[in-house]
Write an enzyme that holds these catalytic residues in place. Structure first.
Site, mmCIF file in Angstrom:
data_model
loop_
_atom_site.group_PDB
_atom_site.id
_atom_site.type_symbol
_atom_site.label_atom_id
_atom_site.label_comp_id
_atom_site.label_asym_id
_atom_site.label_seq_id
_atom_site.Cartn_x
_atom_site.Cartn_y
_atom_site.Cartn_z
ATOM 1 N N ASP A 43 15.889 43.874 -0.697
ATOM 2 C CA ASP A 43 14.915 42.819 -0.996
ATOM 3 C C ASP A 43 14.500 42.918 -2.466
ATOM 4 O O ASP A 43 14.181 44.003 -2.966
ATOM 5 C CB ASP A 43 13.694 42.982 -0.079
ATOM 6 N N ASP B 221 15.015 36.114 -0.679
ATOM 7 C CA ASP B 221 15.470 37.115 -1.650
ATOM 8 C C ASP B 221 15.977 38.371 -0.955
ATOM 9 O O ASP B 221 15.941 39.450 -1.516
ATOM 10 C CB ASP B 221 14.329 37.449 -2.626
HETATM 11 P P1 GH3 Z 1 8.125 41.991 -2.594
HETATM 12 O O1 GH3 Z 1 8.365 42.925 -3.712
HETATM 13 O O2 GH3 Z 1 7.076 42.499 -1.662
HETATM 14 O O3 GH3 Z 1 9.380 41.623 -1.873
HETATM 15 O O4 GH3 Z 1 7.513 40.695 -3.256
HETATM 16 P P2 GH3 Z 1 8.158 39.290 -3.361
HETATM 17 O O5 GH3 Z 1 7.405 38.534 -4.389
HETATM 18 O O6 GH3 Z 1 9.625 39.392 -3.593
HETATM 19 O O7 GH3 Z 1 7.830 38.706 -1.949
HETATM 20 P P3 GH3 Z 1 8.773 37.978 -0.958
HETATM 21 O O8 GH3 Z 1 10.020 38.758 -0.769
HETATM 22 O O9 GH3 Z 1 7.968 37.674 0.258
HETATM 23 O O10 GH3 Z 1 9.060 36.619 -1.751
HETATM 24 C C1 GH3 Z 1 10.177 35.923 -1.556
HETATM 25 C C2 GH3 Z 1 10.081 34.643 -2.347
HETATM 26 O O11 GH3 Z 1 11.355 34.112 -2.555
HETATM 27 C C3 GH3 Z 1 9.280 33.580 -1.652
HETATM 28 C C4 GH3 Z 1 10.053 32.296 -1.902
HETATM 29 O O12 GH3 Z 1 9.295 31.384 -2.633
HETATM 30 C C5 GH3 Z 1 11.217 32.721 -2.732
HETATM 31 N N1 GH3 Z 1 12.485 32.143 -2.351
HETATM 32 C C6 GH3 Z 1 13.047 32.115 -1.133
HETATM 33 N N2 GH3 Z 1 14.264 31.528 -1.170
HETATM 34 C C7 GH3 Z 1 14.490 31.168 -2.469
HETATM 35 C C8 GH3 Z 1 15.581 30.511 -3.156
HETATM 36 O O13 GH3 Z 1 16.621 30.161 -2.591
HETATM 37 N N3 GH3 Z 1 15.444 30.314 -4.491
HETATM 38 C C9 GH3 Z 1 14.306 30.707 -5.163
HETATM 39 N N4 GH3 Z 1 14.257 30.479 -6.483
HETATM 40 N N5 GH3 Z 1 13.283 31.294 -4.540
HETATM 41 C C10 GH3 Z 1 13.373 31.536 -3.216
HETATM 42 MG MG MG Z 2 10.992 40.267 -2.230
#
Ligand code: GH3
Ligand code: MG
Length: 430
Positions: A295, A338
């Site tokens: 992640d 992510d």
């Molecule tokens: P952590 O270190 O705890 O993982 O913090 P984080 O900010 O990475 O938290 P989290 O994993 O919950 O956040 C994932 C984010 O990824 C939330 C969402 O807006 C974003 N996201 C999900 N899919 C995509 C995508 O396909 N493209 C982009 N640019 N962002 C995405």
């Molecule tokens: Mg994350």
């Protein structure tokens, strides 16, 4: 300089020819493919006619006919690109072949008519029709072979030139038009006594035309055809063109099915099937299998700070690093957002953890966005013999990942699923 103006005129001929025929092809969804084919048929006649009697001189003493350098070369490359729809590409070729044979047969019959004398009129020029008919039949037979050859070369070059469409078209076009030039010249020489300069000049001009059309077709494919979804159609094995392209389209479809569009990694649907199967098979054979859950750290802040497009680019780079670091036998999936999953078979817990650690380090040292380092946290779960199912392995990896995040991120934590009471807890942090 008449040679230079001839050269400019040939380039203009090619542009006009390509613009109109590619335009008709592009409009096939509205007009039907018939319009494109009819235009191609008319051009086929005129190109053979011009190739037999109309020559121009170019710089370097090259003599060529616009019929073969502009019209024929353009047609062949246009036909390659509709190869994607192999059922369609055979239609104009069979049509041309049969139409030309029909012309020869009718010319042979018609000369026996008694003519009505109506005013001063000329006679139909049957000698011309005979010569043209023979050349057209010979030219179309060659076209048939050309199309098969060019499709084979174009398809095969994919394995080493990948998506470099321009290079693939240029190489396949150059090889096949060289073959064609010798073949067509042989017929032309027999029928019209055309000198050797026609052979060499025509060849040089065709090579120039291949370069120009390859640019045009590659540009067209890149910008005009990308959005058009191609429906795979059912194959009829009797169709040689279908056979030539069916395998590649099938493999392409297979390769794209179950892939995540952003990263090219396998998607979550594939994980559900492949992951479960792999883990069940390994458990049954009592072989170890590991699941790595990766992640991106603080990804939301990258997204918020730099925008979603930059976020997407980070996700793509992370996927590339993961895929480049794992072993060829490991499988990489984008779990969603992510998060990525790697399934790694036949490795001990320590080796799986070391793999996770390699991935983490590669990412931490190589991936950055707008000057900031991008890191990941990784949870690694490994079976240690016994019956273990996908869900418990995944849950354990998820717990390890949670701990890695809690431990400050940018680290790898691993555990073994079959020995929760006395786990060898392995922790690496960067
Ligand atoms: P952590 O270190 O705890 O993982 O913090 P984080 O900010 O990475 O938290 P989290 O994993 O919950 O956040 C994932 C984010 O990824 C939330 C969402 O807006 C974003 N996201 C999900 N899919 C995509 C995508 O396909 N493209 C982009 N640019 N962002 C995405
Ligand atoms: Mg994350």
């Amino acid at each position: 300089m008449p040679e230079l103006s001839n050269l400019a005129l040939l380039a203009a001929d090619a542009l006009v020819y390509f613009a109109v025929l590619a335009g008709l092809f592009r409009l096939r969804h509205r007009l039907g493919i018939g319009a494109f084919f009819c235009a191609l048929g008319v051009m086929h006649f005129i190109e053979t006619y011009l190739a037999s009697i109309f020559y121009v001189t170019l710089p370097l003493g090259i003599v060529t006919s616009p019929g073969s350098s502009v019209l024929f070369t353009g047609k062949l490359l246009l036909l390659v690109y509709i190869r994607e729809d192999a059922k369609v590409v055979r239609q104009p070729i069979y049509g041309l072949l049969i139409g030309n044979l029909l012309m020869v047969a009718l010319a042979a019959l018609m000369r026996h008519h008694s003519l009505a004398q109506l005013g001063p009129g000329g006679m139909a020029d049957f000698a011309f029709l005979d010569q043209m008919g023979a050349l057209m039949v010979w030219g179309t037979a060659l076209l048939f072979v050309d199309c098969i050859l060019i499709v084979i070369l174009y398809e095969h070059s994919r394995s080493w030139l990948r998506d470099r469409v321009f290079l693939r078209l240029a190489l396949a076009g150059a090889a096949v038009l060289t073959f064609d030039q010798f073949g067509f010249y042989a017929g032309l020489h027999l029928l019209t006594g055309a000198p050797v300069s026609v052979l060499l000049g025509g060849w040089a001009a065709k090579m120039g035309a291949v370069a120009i059309y390859s640019v045009l077709v590659a540009g067209y494919l890149r910008f005009a055809e990308r959005s058009i979804g191609r429906q795979p159609k059912q194959a009829r094995v009797a169709d040689v063109f279908e056979m030539l392209t069916y395998r590649e389209r099938y493999e392409d479809l297979l390769a794209r099915t179950g892939r995540d569009a952003l990263t090219g990694a396998y998607d979550r649907g594939r994980l559900e099937t492949h992951g479960r199967e792999a883990i069940a098979a390994a458990a049954q054979a009592e072989r170890p299998v590991s699941l790595l859950l990766i992640d991106i750290d603080d990804f939301k802040t990258f997204n918020d700070r730099l925008g979603h497009a930059a976020g997407d680019a980070i996700i793509r780079s992370i996927a590339q690093e993961i895929m480049a670091t794992v072993r060829a036998s490991d499988t990489v999936f984008r779990f969603g957002g992510d998060e990525f999953v790697v399934i790694s078979e036949d490795v001990t817990g320590e080796a799986a953890l070391a793999l996770g650690e390699r991935v983490r380090r590669e990412i931490a040292t190589r991936v950055e966005s707008a000057g900031s380092r991008v890191t990941v946290s990784i949870g690694v779960a490994t079976t240690a013999g016994g019956v273990v199912d996908y869900d418990s392995l995944f849950q354990l990896a998820d717990r390890c990942l949670y701990q890695a995040k809690a431990a400050g991120r940018n680290c790898t934590i691993g555990d073994r699923v079959a020995s929760p009471e006395a786990p060898v807890r392995l922790v690496y942090s960067g």
